[in-house]
Write a protein that holds these residues in place. Structure first.
Motif: not given
Length: 579
Positions: A174-175, A179, A183, A207, A242, A246
């Motif tokens: 998740d990082w 992202f 984002g 994406y 973000w 998640r």
């Protein structure tokens, strides 16, 4: 193995050799069954006794073997016969006693059979943290994550069954720079309305589109780097977007995990530890481990000669953290929070080097517990596709398994009318996926074949479930016989003895599974048990037999069913009652 039987044989060896009986217990092993001929029940290796100083090394092996056999013959009512093999002594156990003690053990404590064996007592106990599944958020659950999920679940189940306190962790991706890419792209291409309708599908489409653009557009890559820099510096707008990605992802993943029968104690992720990444870099710098290259990136020298022939990058030139830096921070945080005794990571084999470097860095930082960190790697699945084409998402695989099972059940003449056919079909389909995956060495790649996976006969998950459901049906029809009131003299047929001999091996199979963290030993044990149970079911009729014979056979089938169900649950399979 029934504790009484192992102890009784060890006691006789102890009396003859003048050594404590505890010495012999781990060296006694059950003999794998053979349908071609009846073999002994137990054996002990003479060379292992010599290596452990129980027998003298300077005497002729065959002479020692012959002497021991002469002394053992007629020494016990438990041991029916002894014979020599190639470097081993074989023991035949009194068959009445074998049935009485073994089935008595299972009847008295079905859940404890095998897992409380004396040969498992020396396994390390304590707190085990298992990290598995770990999909990347903002993406639909890819079929490639199936292996990590079910293997990690098996390891966690096995450790828990053997008495460990288990912490199940899902370490979400998740990082990181992806992202930044997502984002920046979502602000330009995304739609909050589409995000509500089909969240992960929409994020996946965004994406895919931005990834294509980034291949030939420097501006897209720069925008992604800038968005990630904002994330690392806790920009409020970037963090809000973000967090939304998640939360959406975790809720969607939980639906898949529920279908698989998988759960987690903690949903963690790289983001949880990115603040600590700077502390890791500071410690590496203080210890003199952090080197700065000409390009401005930070690295740790992992070479034995100190010549940078092997190194790991831990920070980019712009100061943003890398995956391994956050993994070091995560390991340090977990040790502090959970004080684990061992930590097991389950990922594909492409990450072997990453974990070698991770554990090496931790050791360089004087974290001695790094030696109790383990990476369990696995290979790739080839050829997994649905009728609609190549599979991308795990939910498609589960749907396909369920739908094919429904079709097969509807075609079968032996299928029962079920009130919950879809759920049963899904559970059987998932069983088939798990058994297919677990039959070989985890690190091996394998080719997936739907027809083979879902066969009702042969070594498949469908066959496991069919055998369990068939035994449960028999027990429902005649009443469960999970009690010790049976006459073992009615269990002396070949089919009964083969099952009893096979059940003797259950604790050894659990031990081997635990030492190697490989499910194939348990899978093969259960499949053999199913074949033996199927033969016994045909030959040992319950209906029409006398009361005492029926009671003894029901006890045998009940105990077989208990062990089968226990083993299936450790594998992560939900046993079905009817099919």
């Amino acid at each position: 193995m029934a504790c009484f039987i192992r102890r009784a044989v060890s006691s006789q060896l102890s009396r003859i050799c003048g050594v404590k009986e505890e010495v012999f217990i781990p060296h006694l092993s059950a003999v794998p069954v053979s349908k071609k001929q009846f073999g002994p029940d137990l054996r002990i290796s003479l060379s292992s006794l010599i290596q452990n100083g129980v027998l003298p090394a300077d005497q002729d092996l065959q002479s020692q073997t012959d002497l021991l056999i002469r002394q053992l013959k007629g020494s016990s009512t438990v041991i029916e016969d002894v014979s020599s093999g190639r470097g081993v002594i074989n023991f035949r156990i009194n068959k009445l006693l074998l049935a009485e003690e073994l089935l008595g053990d299972i009847c008295r404590e079905p859940e404890g059979f095998g897992v409380k064996s004396e040969i498992l007592q020396n396994l390390p106990r304590g707190r085990t943290l298992v990290e598995y599944s770990s999909p990347n958020i903002a993406k639909k659950f890819h079929a490639g994550h199936l292996r990590s999920t079910i293997i990690g679940n098996f390891i966690a189940n096995l450790k828990a069954a053997l008495g460990n306190e288990v912490i199940r962790v899902n370490y979400l991706g998740d990082w990181g720079m992806q992202f930044g890419l997502l984002g920046a792209a979502f602000q330009r291409l995304g739609s909050q309305e589409k995000l509500k309708e089909n969240p992960l599908q929409h994020l996946f489409q965004v994406y895919v589109q931005v990834s294509r653009e980034a291949e030939h557009d420097e501006g897209v890559r720069l925008a992604a780097a800038e968005f990630f820099r904002r994330l690392e510096h806790h920009d409020e707008q970037a963090l809000l977007l973000w967090k939304q990605f998640r939360e959406i992802s975790v809720q969607e993943y939980k639906k898949i995990y529920q279908r698989l029968g998988v759960s987690f104690d903690h949903y963690s992720g790289e983001s949880f530890h990115q603040n600590k990444a700077q502390q890791v870099l500071n410690e590496l710098k203080t210890r003199g481990l952090l080197k700065i290259t000409q390009k401005g990136t930070g690295v740790v020298d992992l070479s034995t000669e100190g010549d940078m022939s092997s190194y790991s990058s831990v920070v980019r030139s712009d100061g943003t953290s890398l995956y391994i830096t956050r993994d070091v921070a995560a390991a340090l945080d977990r040790k502090e929070e959970f004080d684990f005794d061992e930590m097991i990571y389950v990922t594909d084999k492409s990450q072997c080097l990453h974990f070698q470097q991770l554990f090496h860095i931790l050791r360089l930082m004087d974290r001695q517990w790094a030696d109790r960190c383990i990476h369990v790697p696995f290979g790739l699945v080839k050829g997994m596709s649905t009728r609609r084409g190549e599979v991308v998402f795990l939910e498609d695989v589960i749907d396909e398994a369920r739908n094919r099972m429904i079709h097969n059940m509807n075609q079968s003449k032996t299928s029962k009318e079920l009130s919950d056919q879809e759920l049963t079909a899904e559970q059987i389909g998932i069983s088939a996926l798990i058994v297919q995956d677990f039959k070989g060495r985890l690190i091996s790649d394998y080719k997936f074949d739907w027809e083979r996976v879902l066969q009702a006969q042969g070594d498949t998950g469908v066959f496991l479930q069919y055998t369990h459901a068939r035994l449960r049906s028999l027990l429902r029809m005649h009443g469960d016989a999970n009690q010790t009131d049976f006459d073992p003299s009615h269990l002396q047929e070949d089919q009964s003895i083969l099952i009893l001999q096979h059940l003797l091996r259950y604790d050894e199979v659990l031990l081997q599974s635990a030492l190697e963290l490989q499910p194939r030993y348990l899978v093969n044990f259960l499949l053999t048990l199913c074949h033996l149970a199927s033969s016994a079911h045909k030959a040992l009729q319950v209906k029409g037999s006398s009361t005492h014979v029926a009671q003894a056979r029901l006890c045998l089938f009940s105990c077989t069913c208990s062990v089968l169900a226990n083993g299936m649950k450790i594998l992560g399979i939900t046993p079905v009652e009817r099919m």
